[in-house]
Design an enzyme around this catalytic site. Structure first.
Site, PDB file in Angstrom:
ATOM      1  N   GLU A 181       0.820  -1.229   0.000  1.00 27.17           N
ATOM      2  CA  GLU A 181       0.000   0.000   0.000  1.00 27.17           C
ATOM      3  C   GLU A 181       0.844   1.265   0.000  1.00 27.17           C
ATOM      4  O   GLU A 181       0.690   2.141   0.853  1.00 27.17           O
ATOM      5  CB  GLU A 181      -0.959   0.002   1.196  1.00 27.17           C
ATOM      6  CG  GLU A 181      -2.014  -1.084   1.110  1.00 27.17           C
ATOM      7  CD  GLU A 181      -3.094  -0.982   2.178  1.00 27.17           C
ATOM      8  OE1 GLU A 181      -2.839  -0.381   3.239  1.00 27.17           O
ATOM      9  OE2 GLU A 181      -4.195  -1.496   1.962  1.00 27.17           O
ATOM     10  N   GLU A 378      -5.711  -8.137  -1.177  1.00 27.05           N
ATOM     11  CA  GLU A 378      -6.389  -7.903   0.105  1.00 27.05           C
ATOM     12  C   GLU A 378      -7.822  -7.501  -0.168  1.00 27.05           C
ATOM     13  O   GLU A 378      -8.077  -6.698  -1.079  1.00 27.05           O
ATOM     14  CB  GLU A 378      -5.743  -6.762   0.896  1.00 27.05           C
ATOM     15  CG  GLU A 378      -4.488  -7.119   1.606  1.00 27.05           C
ATOM     16  CD  GLU A 378      -3.984  -5.993   2.511  1.00 27.05           C
ATOM     17  OE1 GLU A 378      -4.819  -5.300   3.133  1.00 27.05           O
ATOM     18  OE2 GLU A 378      -2.765  -5.815   2.573  1.00 27.05           O
TER      19      GLU A 378
END
Ligand code: BG6
Length: 480
Positions: A181, A378
């Site tokens: 991320e 995810e």
């Protein structure tokens, strides 16, 4: 409707700092996650200008120190993953197990041996390891001594660490990701860049400098990986939050365009296309600087251009709506990426707006832009689960969430998008990243551990465990 490809990578995802525990065992050093207190105020505490990363056991709890004791139970856990039929397992390597302070000359052999064992255990069950090299767990010393990723010296430290793990494991591990991320730093720079108020997070120039350093470091590591193994797949990883303009007002449409560029596209544009996008300076000018004001050294741009990533990994939990025209608009409570409340969506117990269609849009948007394989690494529902007297959790709400998101992936496949796999987050309950809670659970497997630190660490299969097994066995056909 298109079927899931035969080689589709069904699995689950975790991160070292959120489940391993054993935070000082076998030579491991402290990571930033070890110094973040548990509880919903975790970020508030970290961004207090007085915060100095000192661990205060009298004042706070530190759930990452014990995690779910995976360090001692990984064999049991991987066996459970194999029972569900996992084709792959995404996990991260704790940088501070390999280089406890981040700046040593030699790695910690015991740390390397641990991941040898984890990888071999996966391979024993034909589970393909998917490794995130840096997932919100840089060695704390790199923040307290060097100031975090805004310091260019981190490029060398990261490169060295990544070279060590790639050289050790690449013959056994085909799938890698450089940074978890990476784009999340726009809204919370503490986890991926080690920047908080006390070392400059308020200044956007620091965030962008840190990104530049990470881009260069990541590109150098892509090069190392490709030299080591020609069929290796090394990707970037972003937090994708599909964005909607709140309404058809052009003002909101432009605001959406700009916010989408900065949050969802900027990092991927650099890492996938190998160069800064044309809109870069228009973004930076609003903060009072341009690309020329960053420390960009002689061959940096060439390094970026020569070493784009092979695929795009991304997390998807929620969408967000942008409204610039109404100051009174209700904000989407708990939504880490900002935005206002979308009246068409429900939200999780933590205020994250649930939107499976947004995943289909995300997949189409990214594939249309880059034409590179996409990996949903995810996705999931953080919820309060209740273990009943038979040690069972009937988590139908989680099944419902996952089912809708898997359907959305299938629709995207049908739209022509190339999707490599799906690894729902926290396939076994673990410590939440943003709130440091155990009670925010995502898993197919319940772990008996509570926010106050009590619990046996026993593992129990939830209803979603059986359901996901069926999904994998039928290669996504049976979602009932
Ligand atoms: C992603 C992170 O942001 O979301 C994970 O990569 C994190 O580390 C996950 O755990 C879910 O967020 P949270 O805050 O509910 O744990």
């Amino acid at each position: 409707m298109t079927d899931f490809p035969k080689e589709f990578l069904w699995g689950g995802a975790t991160a070292a700092n959120q489940l391993e525990g054993a935070y000082l065992e076998d030579g491991k050093g402290l990571s930033i996650a070890d110094a973040l207190p548990g509880g919903p105020k975790r970020f508030e505490i970290a961004y207090n200008p007085e915060f100095n990363w000192e661990i205060n056991l009298e004042k706070y709890t530190y759930p990452n120190h014990e995690g779910i004791d995976y360090y001692h139970r990984f064999k049991e856990d991987i066996k459970l993953f194999s029972e569900m039929g996992f084709k792959c397992y995404r996990f991260s390597i704790a940088w501070s197990r390999i280089f406890p302070k981040g700046d040593e000359l030699e790695p910690n052999e015991k740390g390397l041996v641990f991941y040898d064992q984890v990888i071999d255990e996966c391979l024993k069950y034909n589970i393909e390891p998917v490794i995130t090299i840096s997932h919100y767990e840089m060695p704390l010393n790199l923040v307290t001594t060097y100031g975090g990723w805004k310091n260019r010296k981190l490029i060398k430290f990261y490169e060295k660490y990544a070279r060590v793990v790639l050289e050790r494991y690449a013959s056994r591990v085909k799938y890698w990701m450089t940074f978890n991320e990476i784009n999340s730093a726009l809204h919370f720079s503490v986890m991926s860049q080690g920047l908080v108020t006390s070392n400059g997070s308020e200044e956007k120039k620091n965030i962008y400098q840190a990104w530049h350093n990470q881009f260069v470091a990541g590109a150098k590591v892509v090069k190392i990986a490709h030299e080591l193994r020609s069929d290796i797949q090394i990707g970037c990883m972003v937090l994708y939050a599909t964005m909607y303009a709140y309404d058809a007002n052009p003002v909101n449409q432009v605001a959406r365009l700009k916010e989408n560029q900065e949050f969802n596209q900027f990092c991927t544009d650099v890492q996938v296309r190998g160069k800064y996008p044309s809109y870069t300076n228009s973004l930076l000018q609003k903060y009072g600087f341009t690309l020329d004001d960053l420390d960009i050294q002689a061959d940096d741009l060439q390094v970026l251009e020569n070493n784009p990533v092979d695929y795009i990994g991304f997390s998807y939990y929620m969408s967000t709506a942008i409204d610039e025209t109404n100051e009174e608009a209700e904000t989407a409570n708990g939504n880490l990426v900002g935005g206002v409340k979308n009246p068409f969506l429900e939200a999780s117990d933590w205020g994250w707006q649930i939107d499976p269609t947004g995943l289909r849009i995300a997949l189409n948007e990214m594939y249309g832009r880059y034409q590179k394989p996409l990996f949903v690494v995810e996705n999931g529902l953080g919820a309060y689960d209740k273990l009943d007297e038979n040690n069972y959790v009937n988590d139908t709400y989680r099944i419902d969430y996952l089912r809708k998101h898997i359907k959305a992936i299938r629709e995207a496949l049908n739209d022509g998008v190339n999707v490599m796999g799906y690894t729902p987050w926290g396939c076994i309950d673990l410590v939440s990243a943003s709130t440091g809670q155990m009670s925010k659970r995502y898993g197919f497997i319940y772990v008996d551990k509570n926010d106050d630190g009590t619990g046996s660490f026993n593992r129990y299969k939830k209803e979603s465990f059986n359901w996901y097994k069926k999904v994998i066995t039928s290669n996504g056909k049976d979602l009932d």
